[in-house]
Design a protein around this motif. Sequence first.
Motif, PDB file in Angstrom:
ATOM      1  N   VAL A 125       0.831  -1.201   0.000  1.00 29.72           N
ATOM      2  CA  VAL A 125       0.000   0.000   0.000  1.00 29.72           C
ATOM      3  C   VAL A 125       0.870   1.257   0.000  1.00 29.72           C
ATOM      4  N   ILE A 126       1.912   1.276   0.834  1.00 31.66           N
ATOM      5  CA  ILE A 126       2.798   2.436   0.876  1.00 31.66           C
ATOM      6  C   ILE A 126       3.503   2.626  -0.460  1.00 31.66           C
ATOM      7  N   GLU A 127       3.870   1.528  -1.099  1.00 31.42           N
ATOM      8  CA  GLU A 127       4.488   1.638  -2.420  1.00 31.42           C
ATOM      9  C   GLU A 127       3.522   2.273  -3.409  1.00 31.42           C
ATOM     10  N   ARG A 128       2.245   1.886  -3.359  1.00 29.13           N
ATOM     11  CA  ARG A 128       1.243   2.494  -4.232  1.00 29.13           C
ATOM     12  C   ARG A 128       1.090   3.982  -3.931  1.00 29.13           C
ATOM     13  N   MET A 129       1.079   4.330  -2.657  1.00 28.55           N
ATOM     14  CA  MET A 129       0.959   5.730  -2.274  1.00 28.55           C
ATOM     15  C   MET A 129       2.125   6.545  -2.807  1.00 28.55           C
ATOM     16  N   SER A 130       3.296   5.918  -2.887  1.00 28.95           N
ATOM     17  CA  SER A 130       4.498   6.630  -3.331  1.00 28.95           C
ATOM     18  C   SER A 130       4.470   6.965  -4.813  1.00 28.95           C
ATOM     19  N   HIS A 131       3.546   6.375  -5.564  1.00 32.14           N
ATOM     20  CA  HIS A 131       3.484   6.631  -7.001  1.00 32.14           C
ATOM     21  C   HIS A 131       2.808   7.964  -7.322  1.00 32.14           C
ATOM     22  N   ARG A 132       2.048   8.489  -6.372  1.00 36.51           N
ATOM     23  CA  ARG A 132       1.295   9.723  -6.668  1.00 36.51           C
ATOM     24  C   ARG A 132       2.212  10.933  -6.785  1.00 36.51           C
TER      25      ARG A 132
END
Length: 332
Positions: free
Chosen positions: A126-133
């Motif tokens: 989830v944190i990795e996904r958040m880092s894409h923004r």
Amino acid sequence: MPSPPRVVVLAGGVGGSKFTLGVRGALAARGVADTAAQLTVVVNTGDDLWLSGVRLQPDVDSIVYALAGVNDTVRGWGRTGDTERAGHELQEWGAGWPWFTLGDLDLGTHLARTGWLREGFSPTEVIERMSHRWPLGARLLPMTDAEVDTTVTVRDAACGQQRDLHFQEWWTRHRATLEPVRFTNPGVEAAVPAPGVLDAIAAADVVLLAPSNPVVSIGPILAVPGIRDALRATRAPVVGVSGIIGGQVVRGMADVCLRAIGVETSAAAVAGLYGARAGAGLLDAWLIAEEDAHLAPEVDGLGIRPLVTPLWMTDAATSAALGEAALAAAGV
């Protein structure tokens, strides 16, 4: 030309956010184009909680927002320009906590996170996904994928008995006014470090302990089985930064937390809490403020190399200067 250093920061809270920004700024000032490839941040998740059916990760969000440049620097937490209509509506329904501010933009983050968790993604994913923004310039890892929220056992003078509170209720609602007896992270004994944490520490050229609350921000990270051992085993210097300046906490109620575990509110005492890696502890070097220069001999007596440097992070420049001082203390 030497390769840029691989840096691991253990962090939580506002102090951790500012310091992480400073380390990223120091790397960028050295000409490191891809700071995300060199900077890994292991974030405290002991502050996490479920509220109104959504999963909140306050320290993760503080660091994400700070690195993204969207954090509210006035309040010190949350998103800049946020509103609270949804939070007020929840209160009208008698849901949530009326004393816990839940911003609308922040709620969007929590809903996205919860949806991904419900779909089966781990907190690390989830944190990795958040880092894409946003281009964060760092890789963020939770300390563990397990839920090990912090519980505070308090002595309630009104009833003369002890009772347990979630850390956020003690910290946010009661502002640490209820006397803490102990801090625990239920389930932490069975937790394991999040994927990538131990590898990052082993491969690091320097490990930095941010000037975060040593009891409830750095403490839960160190309580995850395997992380303390990894810090002692890494070939990298381990450098800590004091969150105590002139015998006073910079922010929050860390002094109350320290008093509960029998530690004086001083830069030298916190260094002693972490301990020297030459003994049974963690630190090779410890940055203390100019206001605490007289404590350098005491820190040195602990077997930890003291370095006196300005610690106030009032803007991007002073934060980057502190980040550079921490890197230089490790000789990288």
